[in-house]
Design a protein around this motif. Structure first.
Motif, PDB file in Angstrom:
ATOM      1  N   UNK A 150     113.576  98.413   8.956  1.00  0.00           N
ATOM      2  CA  UNK A 150     112.905  97.570   7.991  1.00  0.00           C
ATOM      3  C   UNK A 150     111.275  97.984   8.260  1.00  0.00           C
ATOM      4  N   UNK A 151     110.912  97.816   9.520  1.00  0.00           N
ATOM      5  CA  UNK A 151     109.411  98.032   9.829  1.00  0.00           C
ATOM      6  C   UNK A 151     108.753  99.413   9.284  1.00  0.00           C
ATOM      7  N   UNK A 152     109.699 100.340   9.406  1.00  0.00           N
ATOM      8  CA  UNK A 152     109.097 101.918   9.087  1.00  0.00           C
ATOM      9  C   UNK A 152     109.492 102.354   7.933  1.00  0.00           C
ATOM     10  N   UNK A 153     110.689 102.304   7.780  1.00  0.00           N
ATOM     11  CA  UNK A 153     111.436 102.937   6.462  1.00  0.00           C
ATOM     12  C   UNK A 153     111.565 102.317   5.060  1.00  0.00           C
ATOM     13  N   UNK A 154     111.570 101.177   5.269  1.00  0.00           N
ATOM     14  CA  UNK A 154     111.896 100.236   3.956  1.00  0.00           C
ATOM     15  C   UNK A 154     110.687  99.354   3.472  1.00  0.00           C
ATOM     16  N   UNK A 155     110.269  98.598   4.498  1.00  0.00           N
ATOM     17  CA  UNK A 155     109.213  97.585   4.231  1.00  0.00           C
ATOM     18  C   UNK A 155     107.777  98.004   3.783  1.00  0.00           C
ATOM     19  N   UNK A 156     107.555  99.109   4.244  1.00  0.00           N
ATOM     20  CA  UNK A 156     106.096  99.660   3.822  1.00  0.00           C
ATOM     21  C   UNK A 156     105.875 100.003   2.364  1.00  0.00           C
ATOM     22  N   UNK A 157     106.971 100.325   1.723  1.00  0.00           N
ATOM     23  CA  UNK A 157     106.900 100.690   0.319  1.00  0.00           C
ATOM     24  C   UNK A 157     107.722  99.683  -0.586  1.00  0.00           C
ATOM     25  N   UNK A 158     108.656  99.043  -0.179  1.00  0.00           N
ATOM     26  CA  UNK A 158     109.342  98.294  -1.094  1.00  0.00           C
ATOM     27  C   UNK A 158     108.935  97.075  -1.866  1.00  0.00           C
ATOM     28  N   UNK A 159     108.085  96.474  -1.263  1.00  0.00           N
ATOM     29  CA  UNK A 159     107.207  95.408  -2.107  1.00  0.00           C
ATOM     30  C   UNK A 159     106.513  96.278  -3.008  1.00  0.00           C
ATOM     31  N   UNK A 160     105.809  97.092  -2.793  1.00  0.00           N
ATOM     32  CA  UNK A 160     104.957  97.790  -4.066  1.00  0.00           C
ATOM     33  C   UNK A 160     106.068  98.293  -5.008  1.00  0.00           C
ATOM     34  N   UNK A 161     107.019  98.885  -4.711  1.00  0.00           N
ATOM     35  CA  UNK A 161     108.035  99.266  -5.620  1.00  0.00           C
ATOM     36  C   UNK A 161     108.641  98.169  -6.763  1.00  0.00           C
TER      37      UNK A 161
END
Length: 203
Positions: A150-161
């Motif tokens: 979550x911390x490094x692979x998903x959440x850095x970009x998912x909110x923007x998407x």
């Protein structure tokens, strides 16, 4: 401890992955949604956000499948320009490309932790639906990796998407799905005190 994450990841991942054109696979997902009267029992998210998402998703789920399929085609398949690209590397790679450097990082991370995939490499693993499904799998099978994923692979970009998806979707089903997923992930990060990595976004 991570059972709630497993359920949410699997459910949301399936809704992003499954093309409504495949009625045999998509219809059971819609039928399951139609059995709910609300998202009151959903384990993550503020009730106001979930209520808004439920109204949109449940209304959209009543639409004819061919209507949903056309919007799915527009949002996830193309061939036109994507207003909300569903692949992480488009946001995390300087060149804003599918199959970018962040996807290679994800694949290497998966290899390091013996996470196998049956998908061919022409189908990127950083598609939002596959990432959510992987989150669900990790929570069930390798919960010690959930925070890092979550911390490094998903959440850095998912909110923007998800913000872009909410803005550009022309169908209430996918507008609601964006809100539902955003509320879920945000609440998940807060509840588990996950420190999301600050990665530069290029889109």
């Amino acid at each position: 401890m991570y059972e709630k994450i497993a359920v949410c990841g699997q459910a949301l991942g399936a809704l992003f992955i499954q093309n409504p054109r495949d009625a045999e696979a998509f219809t059971p997902l819609v039928d399951a949604l139609n059995q709910f009267e609300s998202f009151d029992d959903w384990p993550f998210g503020k009730q106001t956000e979930l209520a808004q998402a439920y109204e949109l998703v449940s209304t959209g789920a009543l639409a004819p499948l061919d209507e949903l399929a056309r919007e799915y085609q527009r949002l996830f398949i193309g061939p036109h320009h994507f207003e909300a690209p569903a692949w992480g590397s488009v946001y995390l790679d300087r060149e804003q490309v599918v199959f970018g450097s962040s996807l290679l990082e994800l694949r290497e991370w998966m290899r390091e932790h013996s996470i196998l995939t049956n998908e061919k490499h022409n189908v990127p693993e950083d598609h939002i639906g596959k990432m959510l499904a992987l989150l669900g799998w990790l929570a069930a099978e390798k919960p010690e990796l959930v925070d890092q994923f979550l911390a490094y692979h998903l959440m850095p970009w998912a909110p923007r998407y998800l913000s872009l998806l909410h803005e550009c979707s022309k169908h209430t089903f996918y507008t609601g799905l964006a809100l539902w997923t955003q509320a879920t992930l945000s609440s998940m990060v807060q509840e588990y005190a996950i420190a999301v990595a600050k990665r530069k976004l290029y889109r």
